[in-house]
Design a protein around this motif. Structure first.
Motif, PDB file in Angstrom:
ATOM      1  N   LEU A  53       0.821  -1.209   0.000  1.00 26.73           N
ATOM      2  CA  LEU A  53       0.000   0.000   0.000  1.00 26.73           C
ATOM      3  C   LEU A  53       0.858   1.262   0.000  1.00 26.73           C
ATOM      4  O   LEU A  53       0.568   2.224  -0.725  1.00 26.73           O
ATOM      5  CB  LEU A  53      -0.946   0.011   1.205  1.00 26.73           C
ATOM      6  CG  LEU A  53      -2.111  -0.967   1.164  1.00 26.73           C
ATOM      7  CD1 LEU A  53      -2.814  -1.012   2.511  1.00 26.73           C
ATOM      8  CD2 LEU A  53      -3.085  -0.594   0.062  1.00 26.73           C
ATOM      9  N   ILE A  54       1.909   1.265   0.794  1.00 26.40           N
ATOM     10  CA  ILE A  54       2.809   2.423   0.854  1.00 26.40           C
ATOM     11  C   ILE A  54       3.461   2.662  -0.504  1.00 26.40           C
ATOM     12  O   ILE A  54       3.492   3.796  -1.001  1.00 26.40           O
ATOM     13  CB  ILE A  54       3.862   2.236   1.962  1.00 26.40           C
ATOM     14  CG1 ILE A  54       3.195   2.330   3.336  1.00 26.40           C
ATOM     15  CG2 ILE A  54       4.998   3.249   1.837  1.00 26.40           C
ATOM     16  CD1 ILE A  54       4.061   1.856   4.484  1.00 26.40           C
ATOM     17  N   ALA A  55       3.949   1.599  -1.118  1.00 22.68           N
ATOM     18  CA  ALA A  55       4.588   1.731  -2.433  1.00 22.68           C
ATOM     19  C   ALA A  55       3.585   2.229  -3.475  1.00 22.68           C
ATOM     20  O   ALA A  55       3.908   3.108  -4.291  1.00 22.68           O
ATOM     21  CB  ALA A  55       5.195   0.401  -2.865  1.00 22.68           C
ATOM     22  N   LEU A  56       2.375   1.699  -3.460  1.00 21.46           N
ATOM     23  CA  LEU A  56       1.351   2.137  -4.407  1.00 21.46           C
ATOM     24  C   LEU A  56       0.943   3.584  -4.143  1.00 21.46           C
ATOM     25  O   LEU A  56       0.711   4.353  -5.086  1.00 21.46           O
ATOM     26  CB  LEU A  56       0.132   1.209  -4.343  1.00 21.46           C
ATOM     27  CG  LEU A  56       0.338  -0.190  -4.913  1.00 21.46           C
ATOM     28  CD1 LEU A  56      -0.856  -1.083  -4.591  1.00 21.46           C
ATOM     29  CD2 LEU A  56       0.579  -0.127  -6.413  1.00 21.46           C
ATOM     30  N   TRP A  57       0.836   3.953  -2.881  1.00 22.66           N
ATOM     31  CA  TRP A  57       0.507   5.336  -2.509  1.00 22.66           C
ATOM     32  C   TRP A  57       1.546   6.290  -3.106  1.00 22.66           C
ATOM     33  O   TRP A  57       1.198   7.292  -3.731  1.00 22.66           O
ATOM     34  CB  TRP A  57       0.483   5.461  -0.990  1.00 22.66           C
ATOM     35  CG  TRP A  57       0.179   6.840  -0.475  1.00 22.66           C
ATOM     36  CD1 TRP A  57       0.998   7.932  -0.472  1.00 22.66           C
ATOM     37  CD2 TRP A  57      -1.036   7.268   0.102  1.00 22.66           C
ATOM     38  NE1 TRP A  57       0.366   8.999   0.081  1.00 22.66           N
ATOM     39  CE2 TRP A  57      -0.889   8.628   0.453  1.00 22.66           C
ATOM     40  CE3 TRP A  57      -2.242   6.622   0.387  1.00 22.66           C
ATOM     41  CZ2 TRP A  57      -1.902   9.354   1.058  1.00 22.66           C
ATOM     42  CZ3 TRP A  57      -3.247   7.364   0.998  1.00 22.66           C
ATOM     43  CH2 TRP A  57      -3.069   8.713   1.329  1.00 22.66           C
TER      44      TRP A  57
END
Length: 114
Positions: A53-57
């Motif tokens: 999620l952090i990487a996609l964010w």
């Protein structure tokens, strides 16, 4: 996924191969070794999801900034409110009120504060 974790850790009543340490038992909120092992396995997957999620964010924010920069460089407006409303509605439809809040955060990350 939870069933997979349960299967991996075994529900036979026997202590799992990689029994949690006393400190790990304390961190899971249970003294039951099988439950603690299951909680640790589930939390490991949660941590993997969080990292994704952090990487996609971060990727989404960067792409949104690129869209804005491209639009402004071509003489367009900083924001396209119709697009923002579309995103807000999509998240609200899929996730309810929390989806609206999430969408607002995503939009802010991509364009910065107004």
């Amino acid at each position: 996924m939870i069933a997979d974790v349960q299967q991996t850790n075994g529900a036979t009543g026997a202590e799992p191969k990689n029994a949690p340490t006393p400190a790990a038992l304390a961190q899971t909120g249970t003294d039951a070794p099988d439950a603690a092992a299951q909680i640790q396995a589930i939390r490991k997957r949660i941590d993997e999801i969080d990292q994704t999620l952090i990487a996609l964010w971060q990727e989404r924010a960067e792409l949104s900034k690129q869209v804005g920069a491209t639009r402004m460089a071509s003489g367009g407006t900083r924001l396209v409110l119709a697009r923002e409303r579309e995103i807000l509605e999509h998240f609200r439809t899929e996730l309810g009120a929390d989806g609206t809040q999430l969408a607002l955060l995503l939009l802010r990350a991509g364009r910065g504060p107004l």
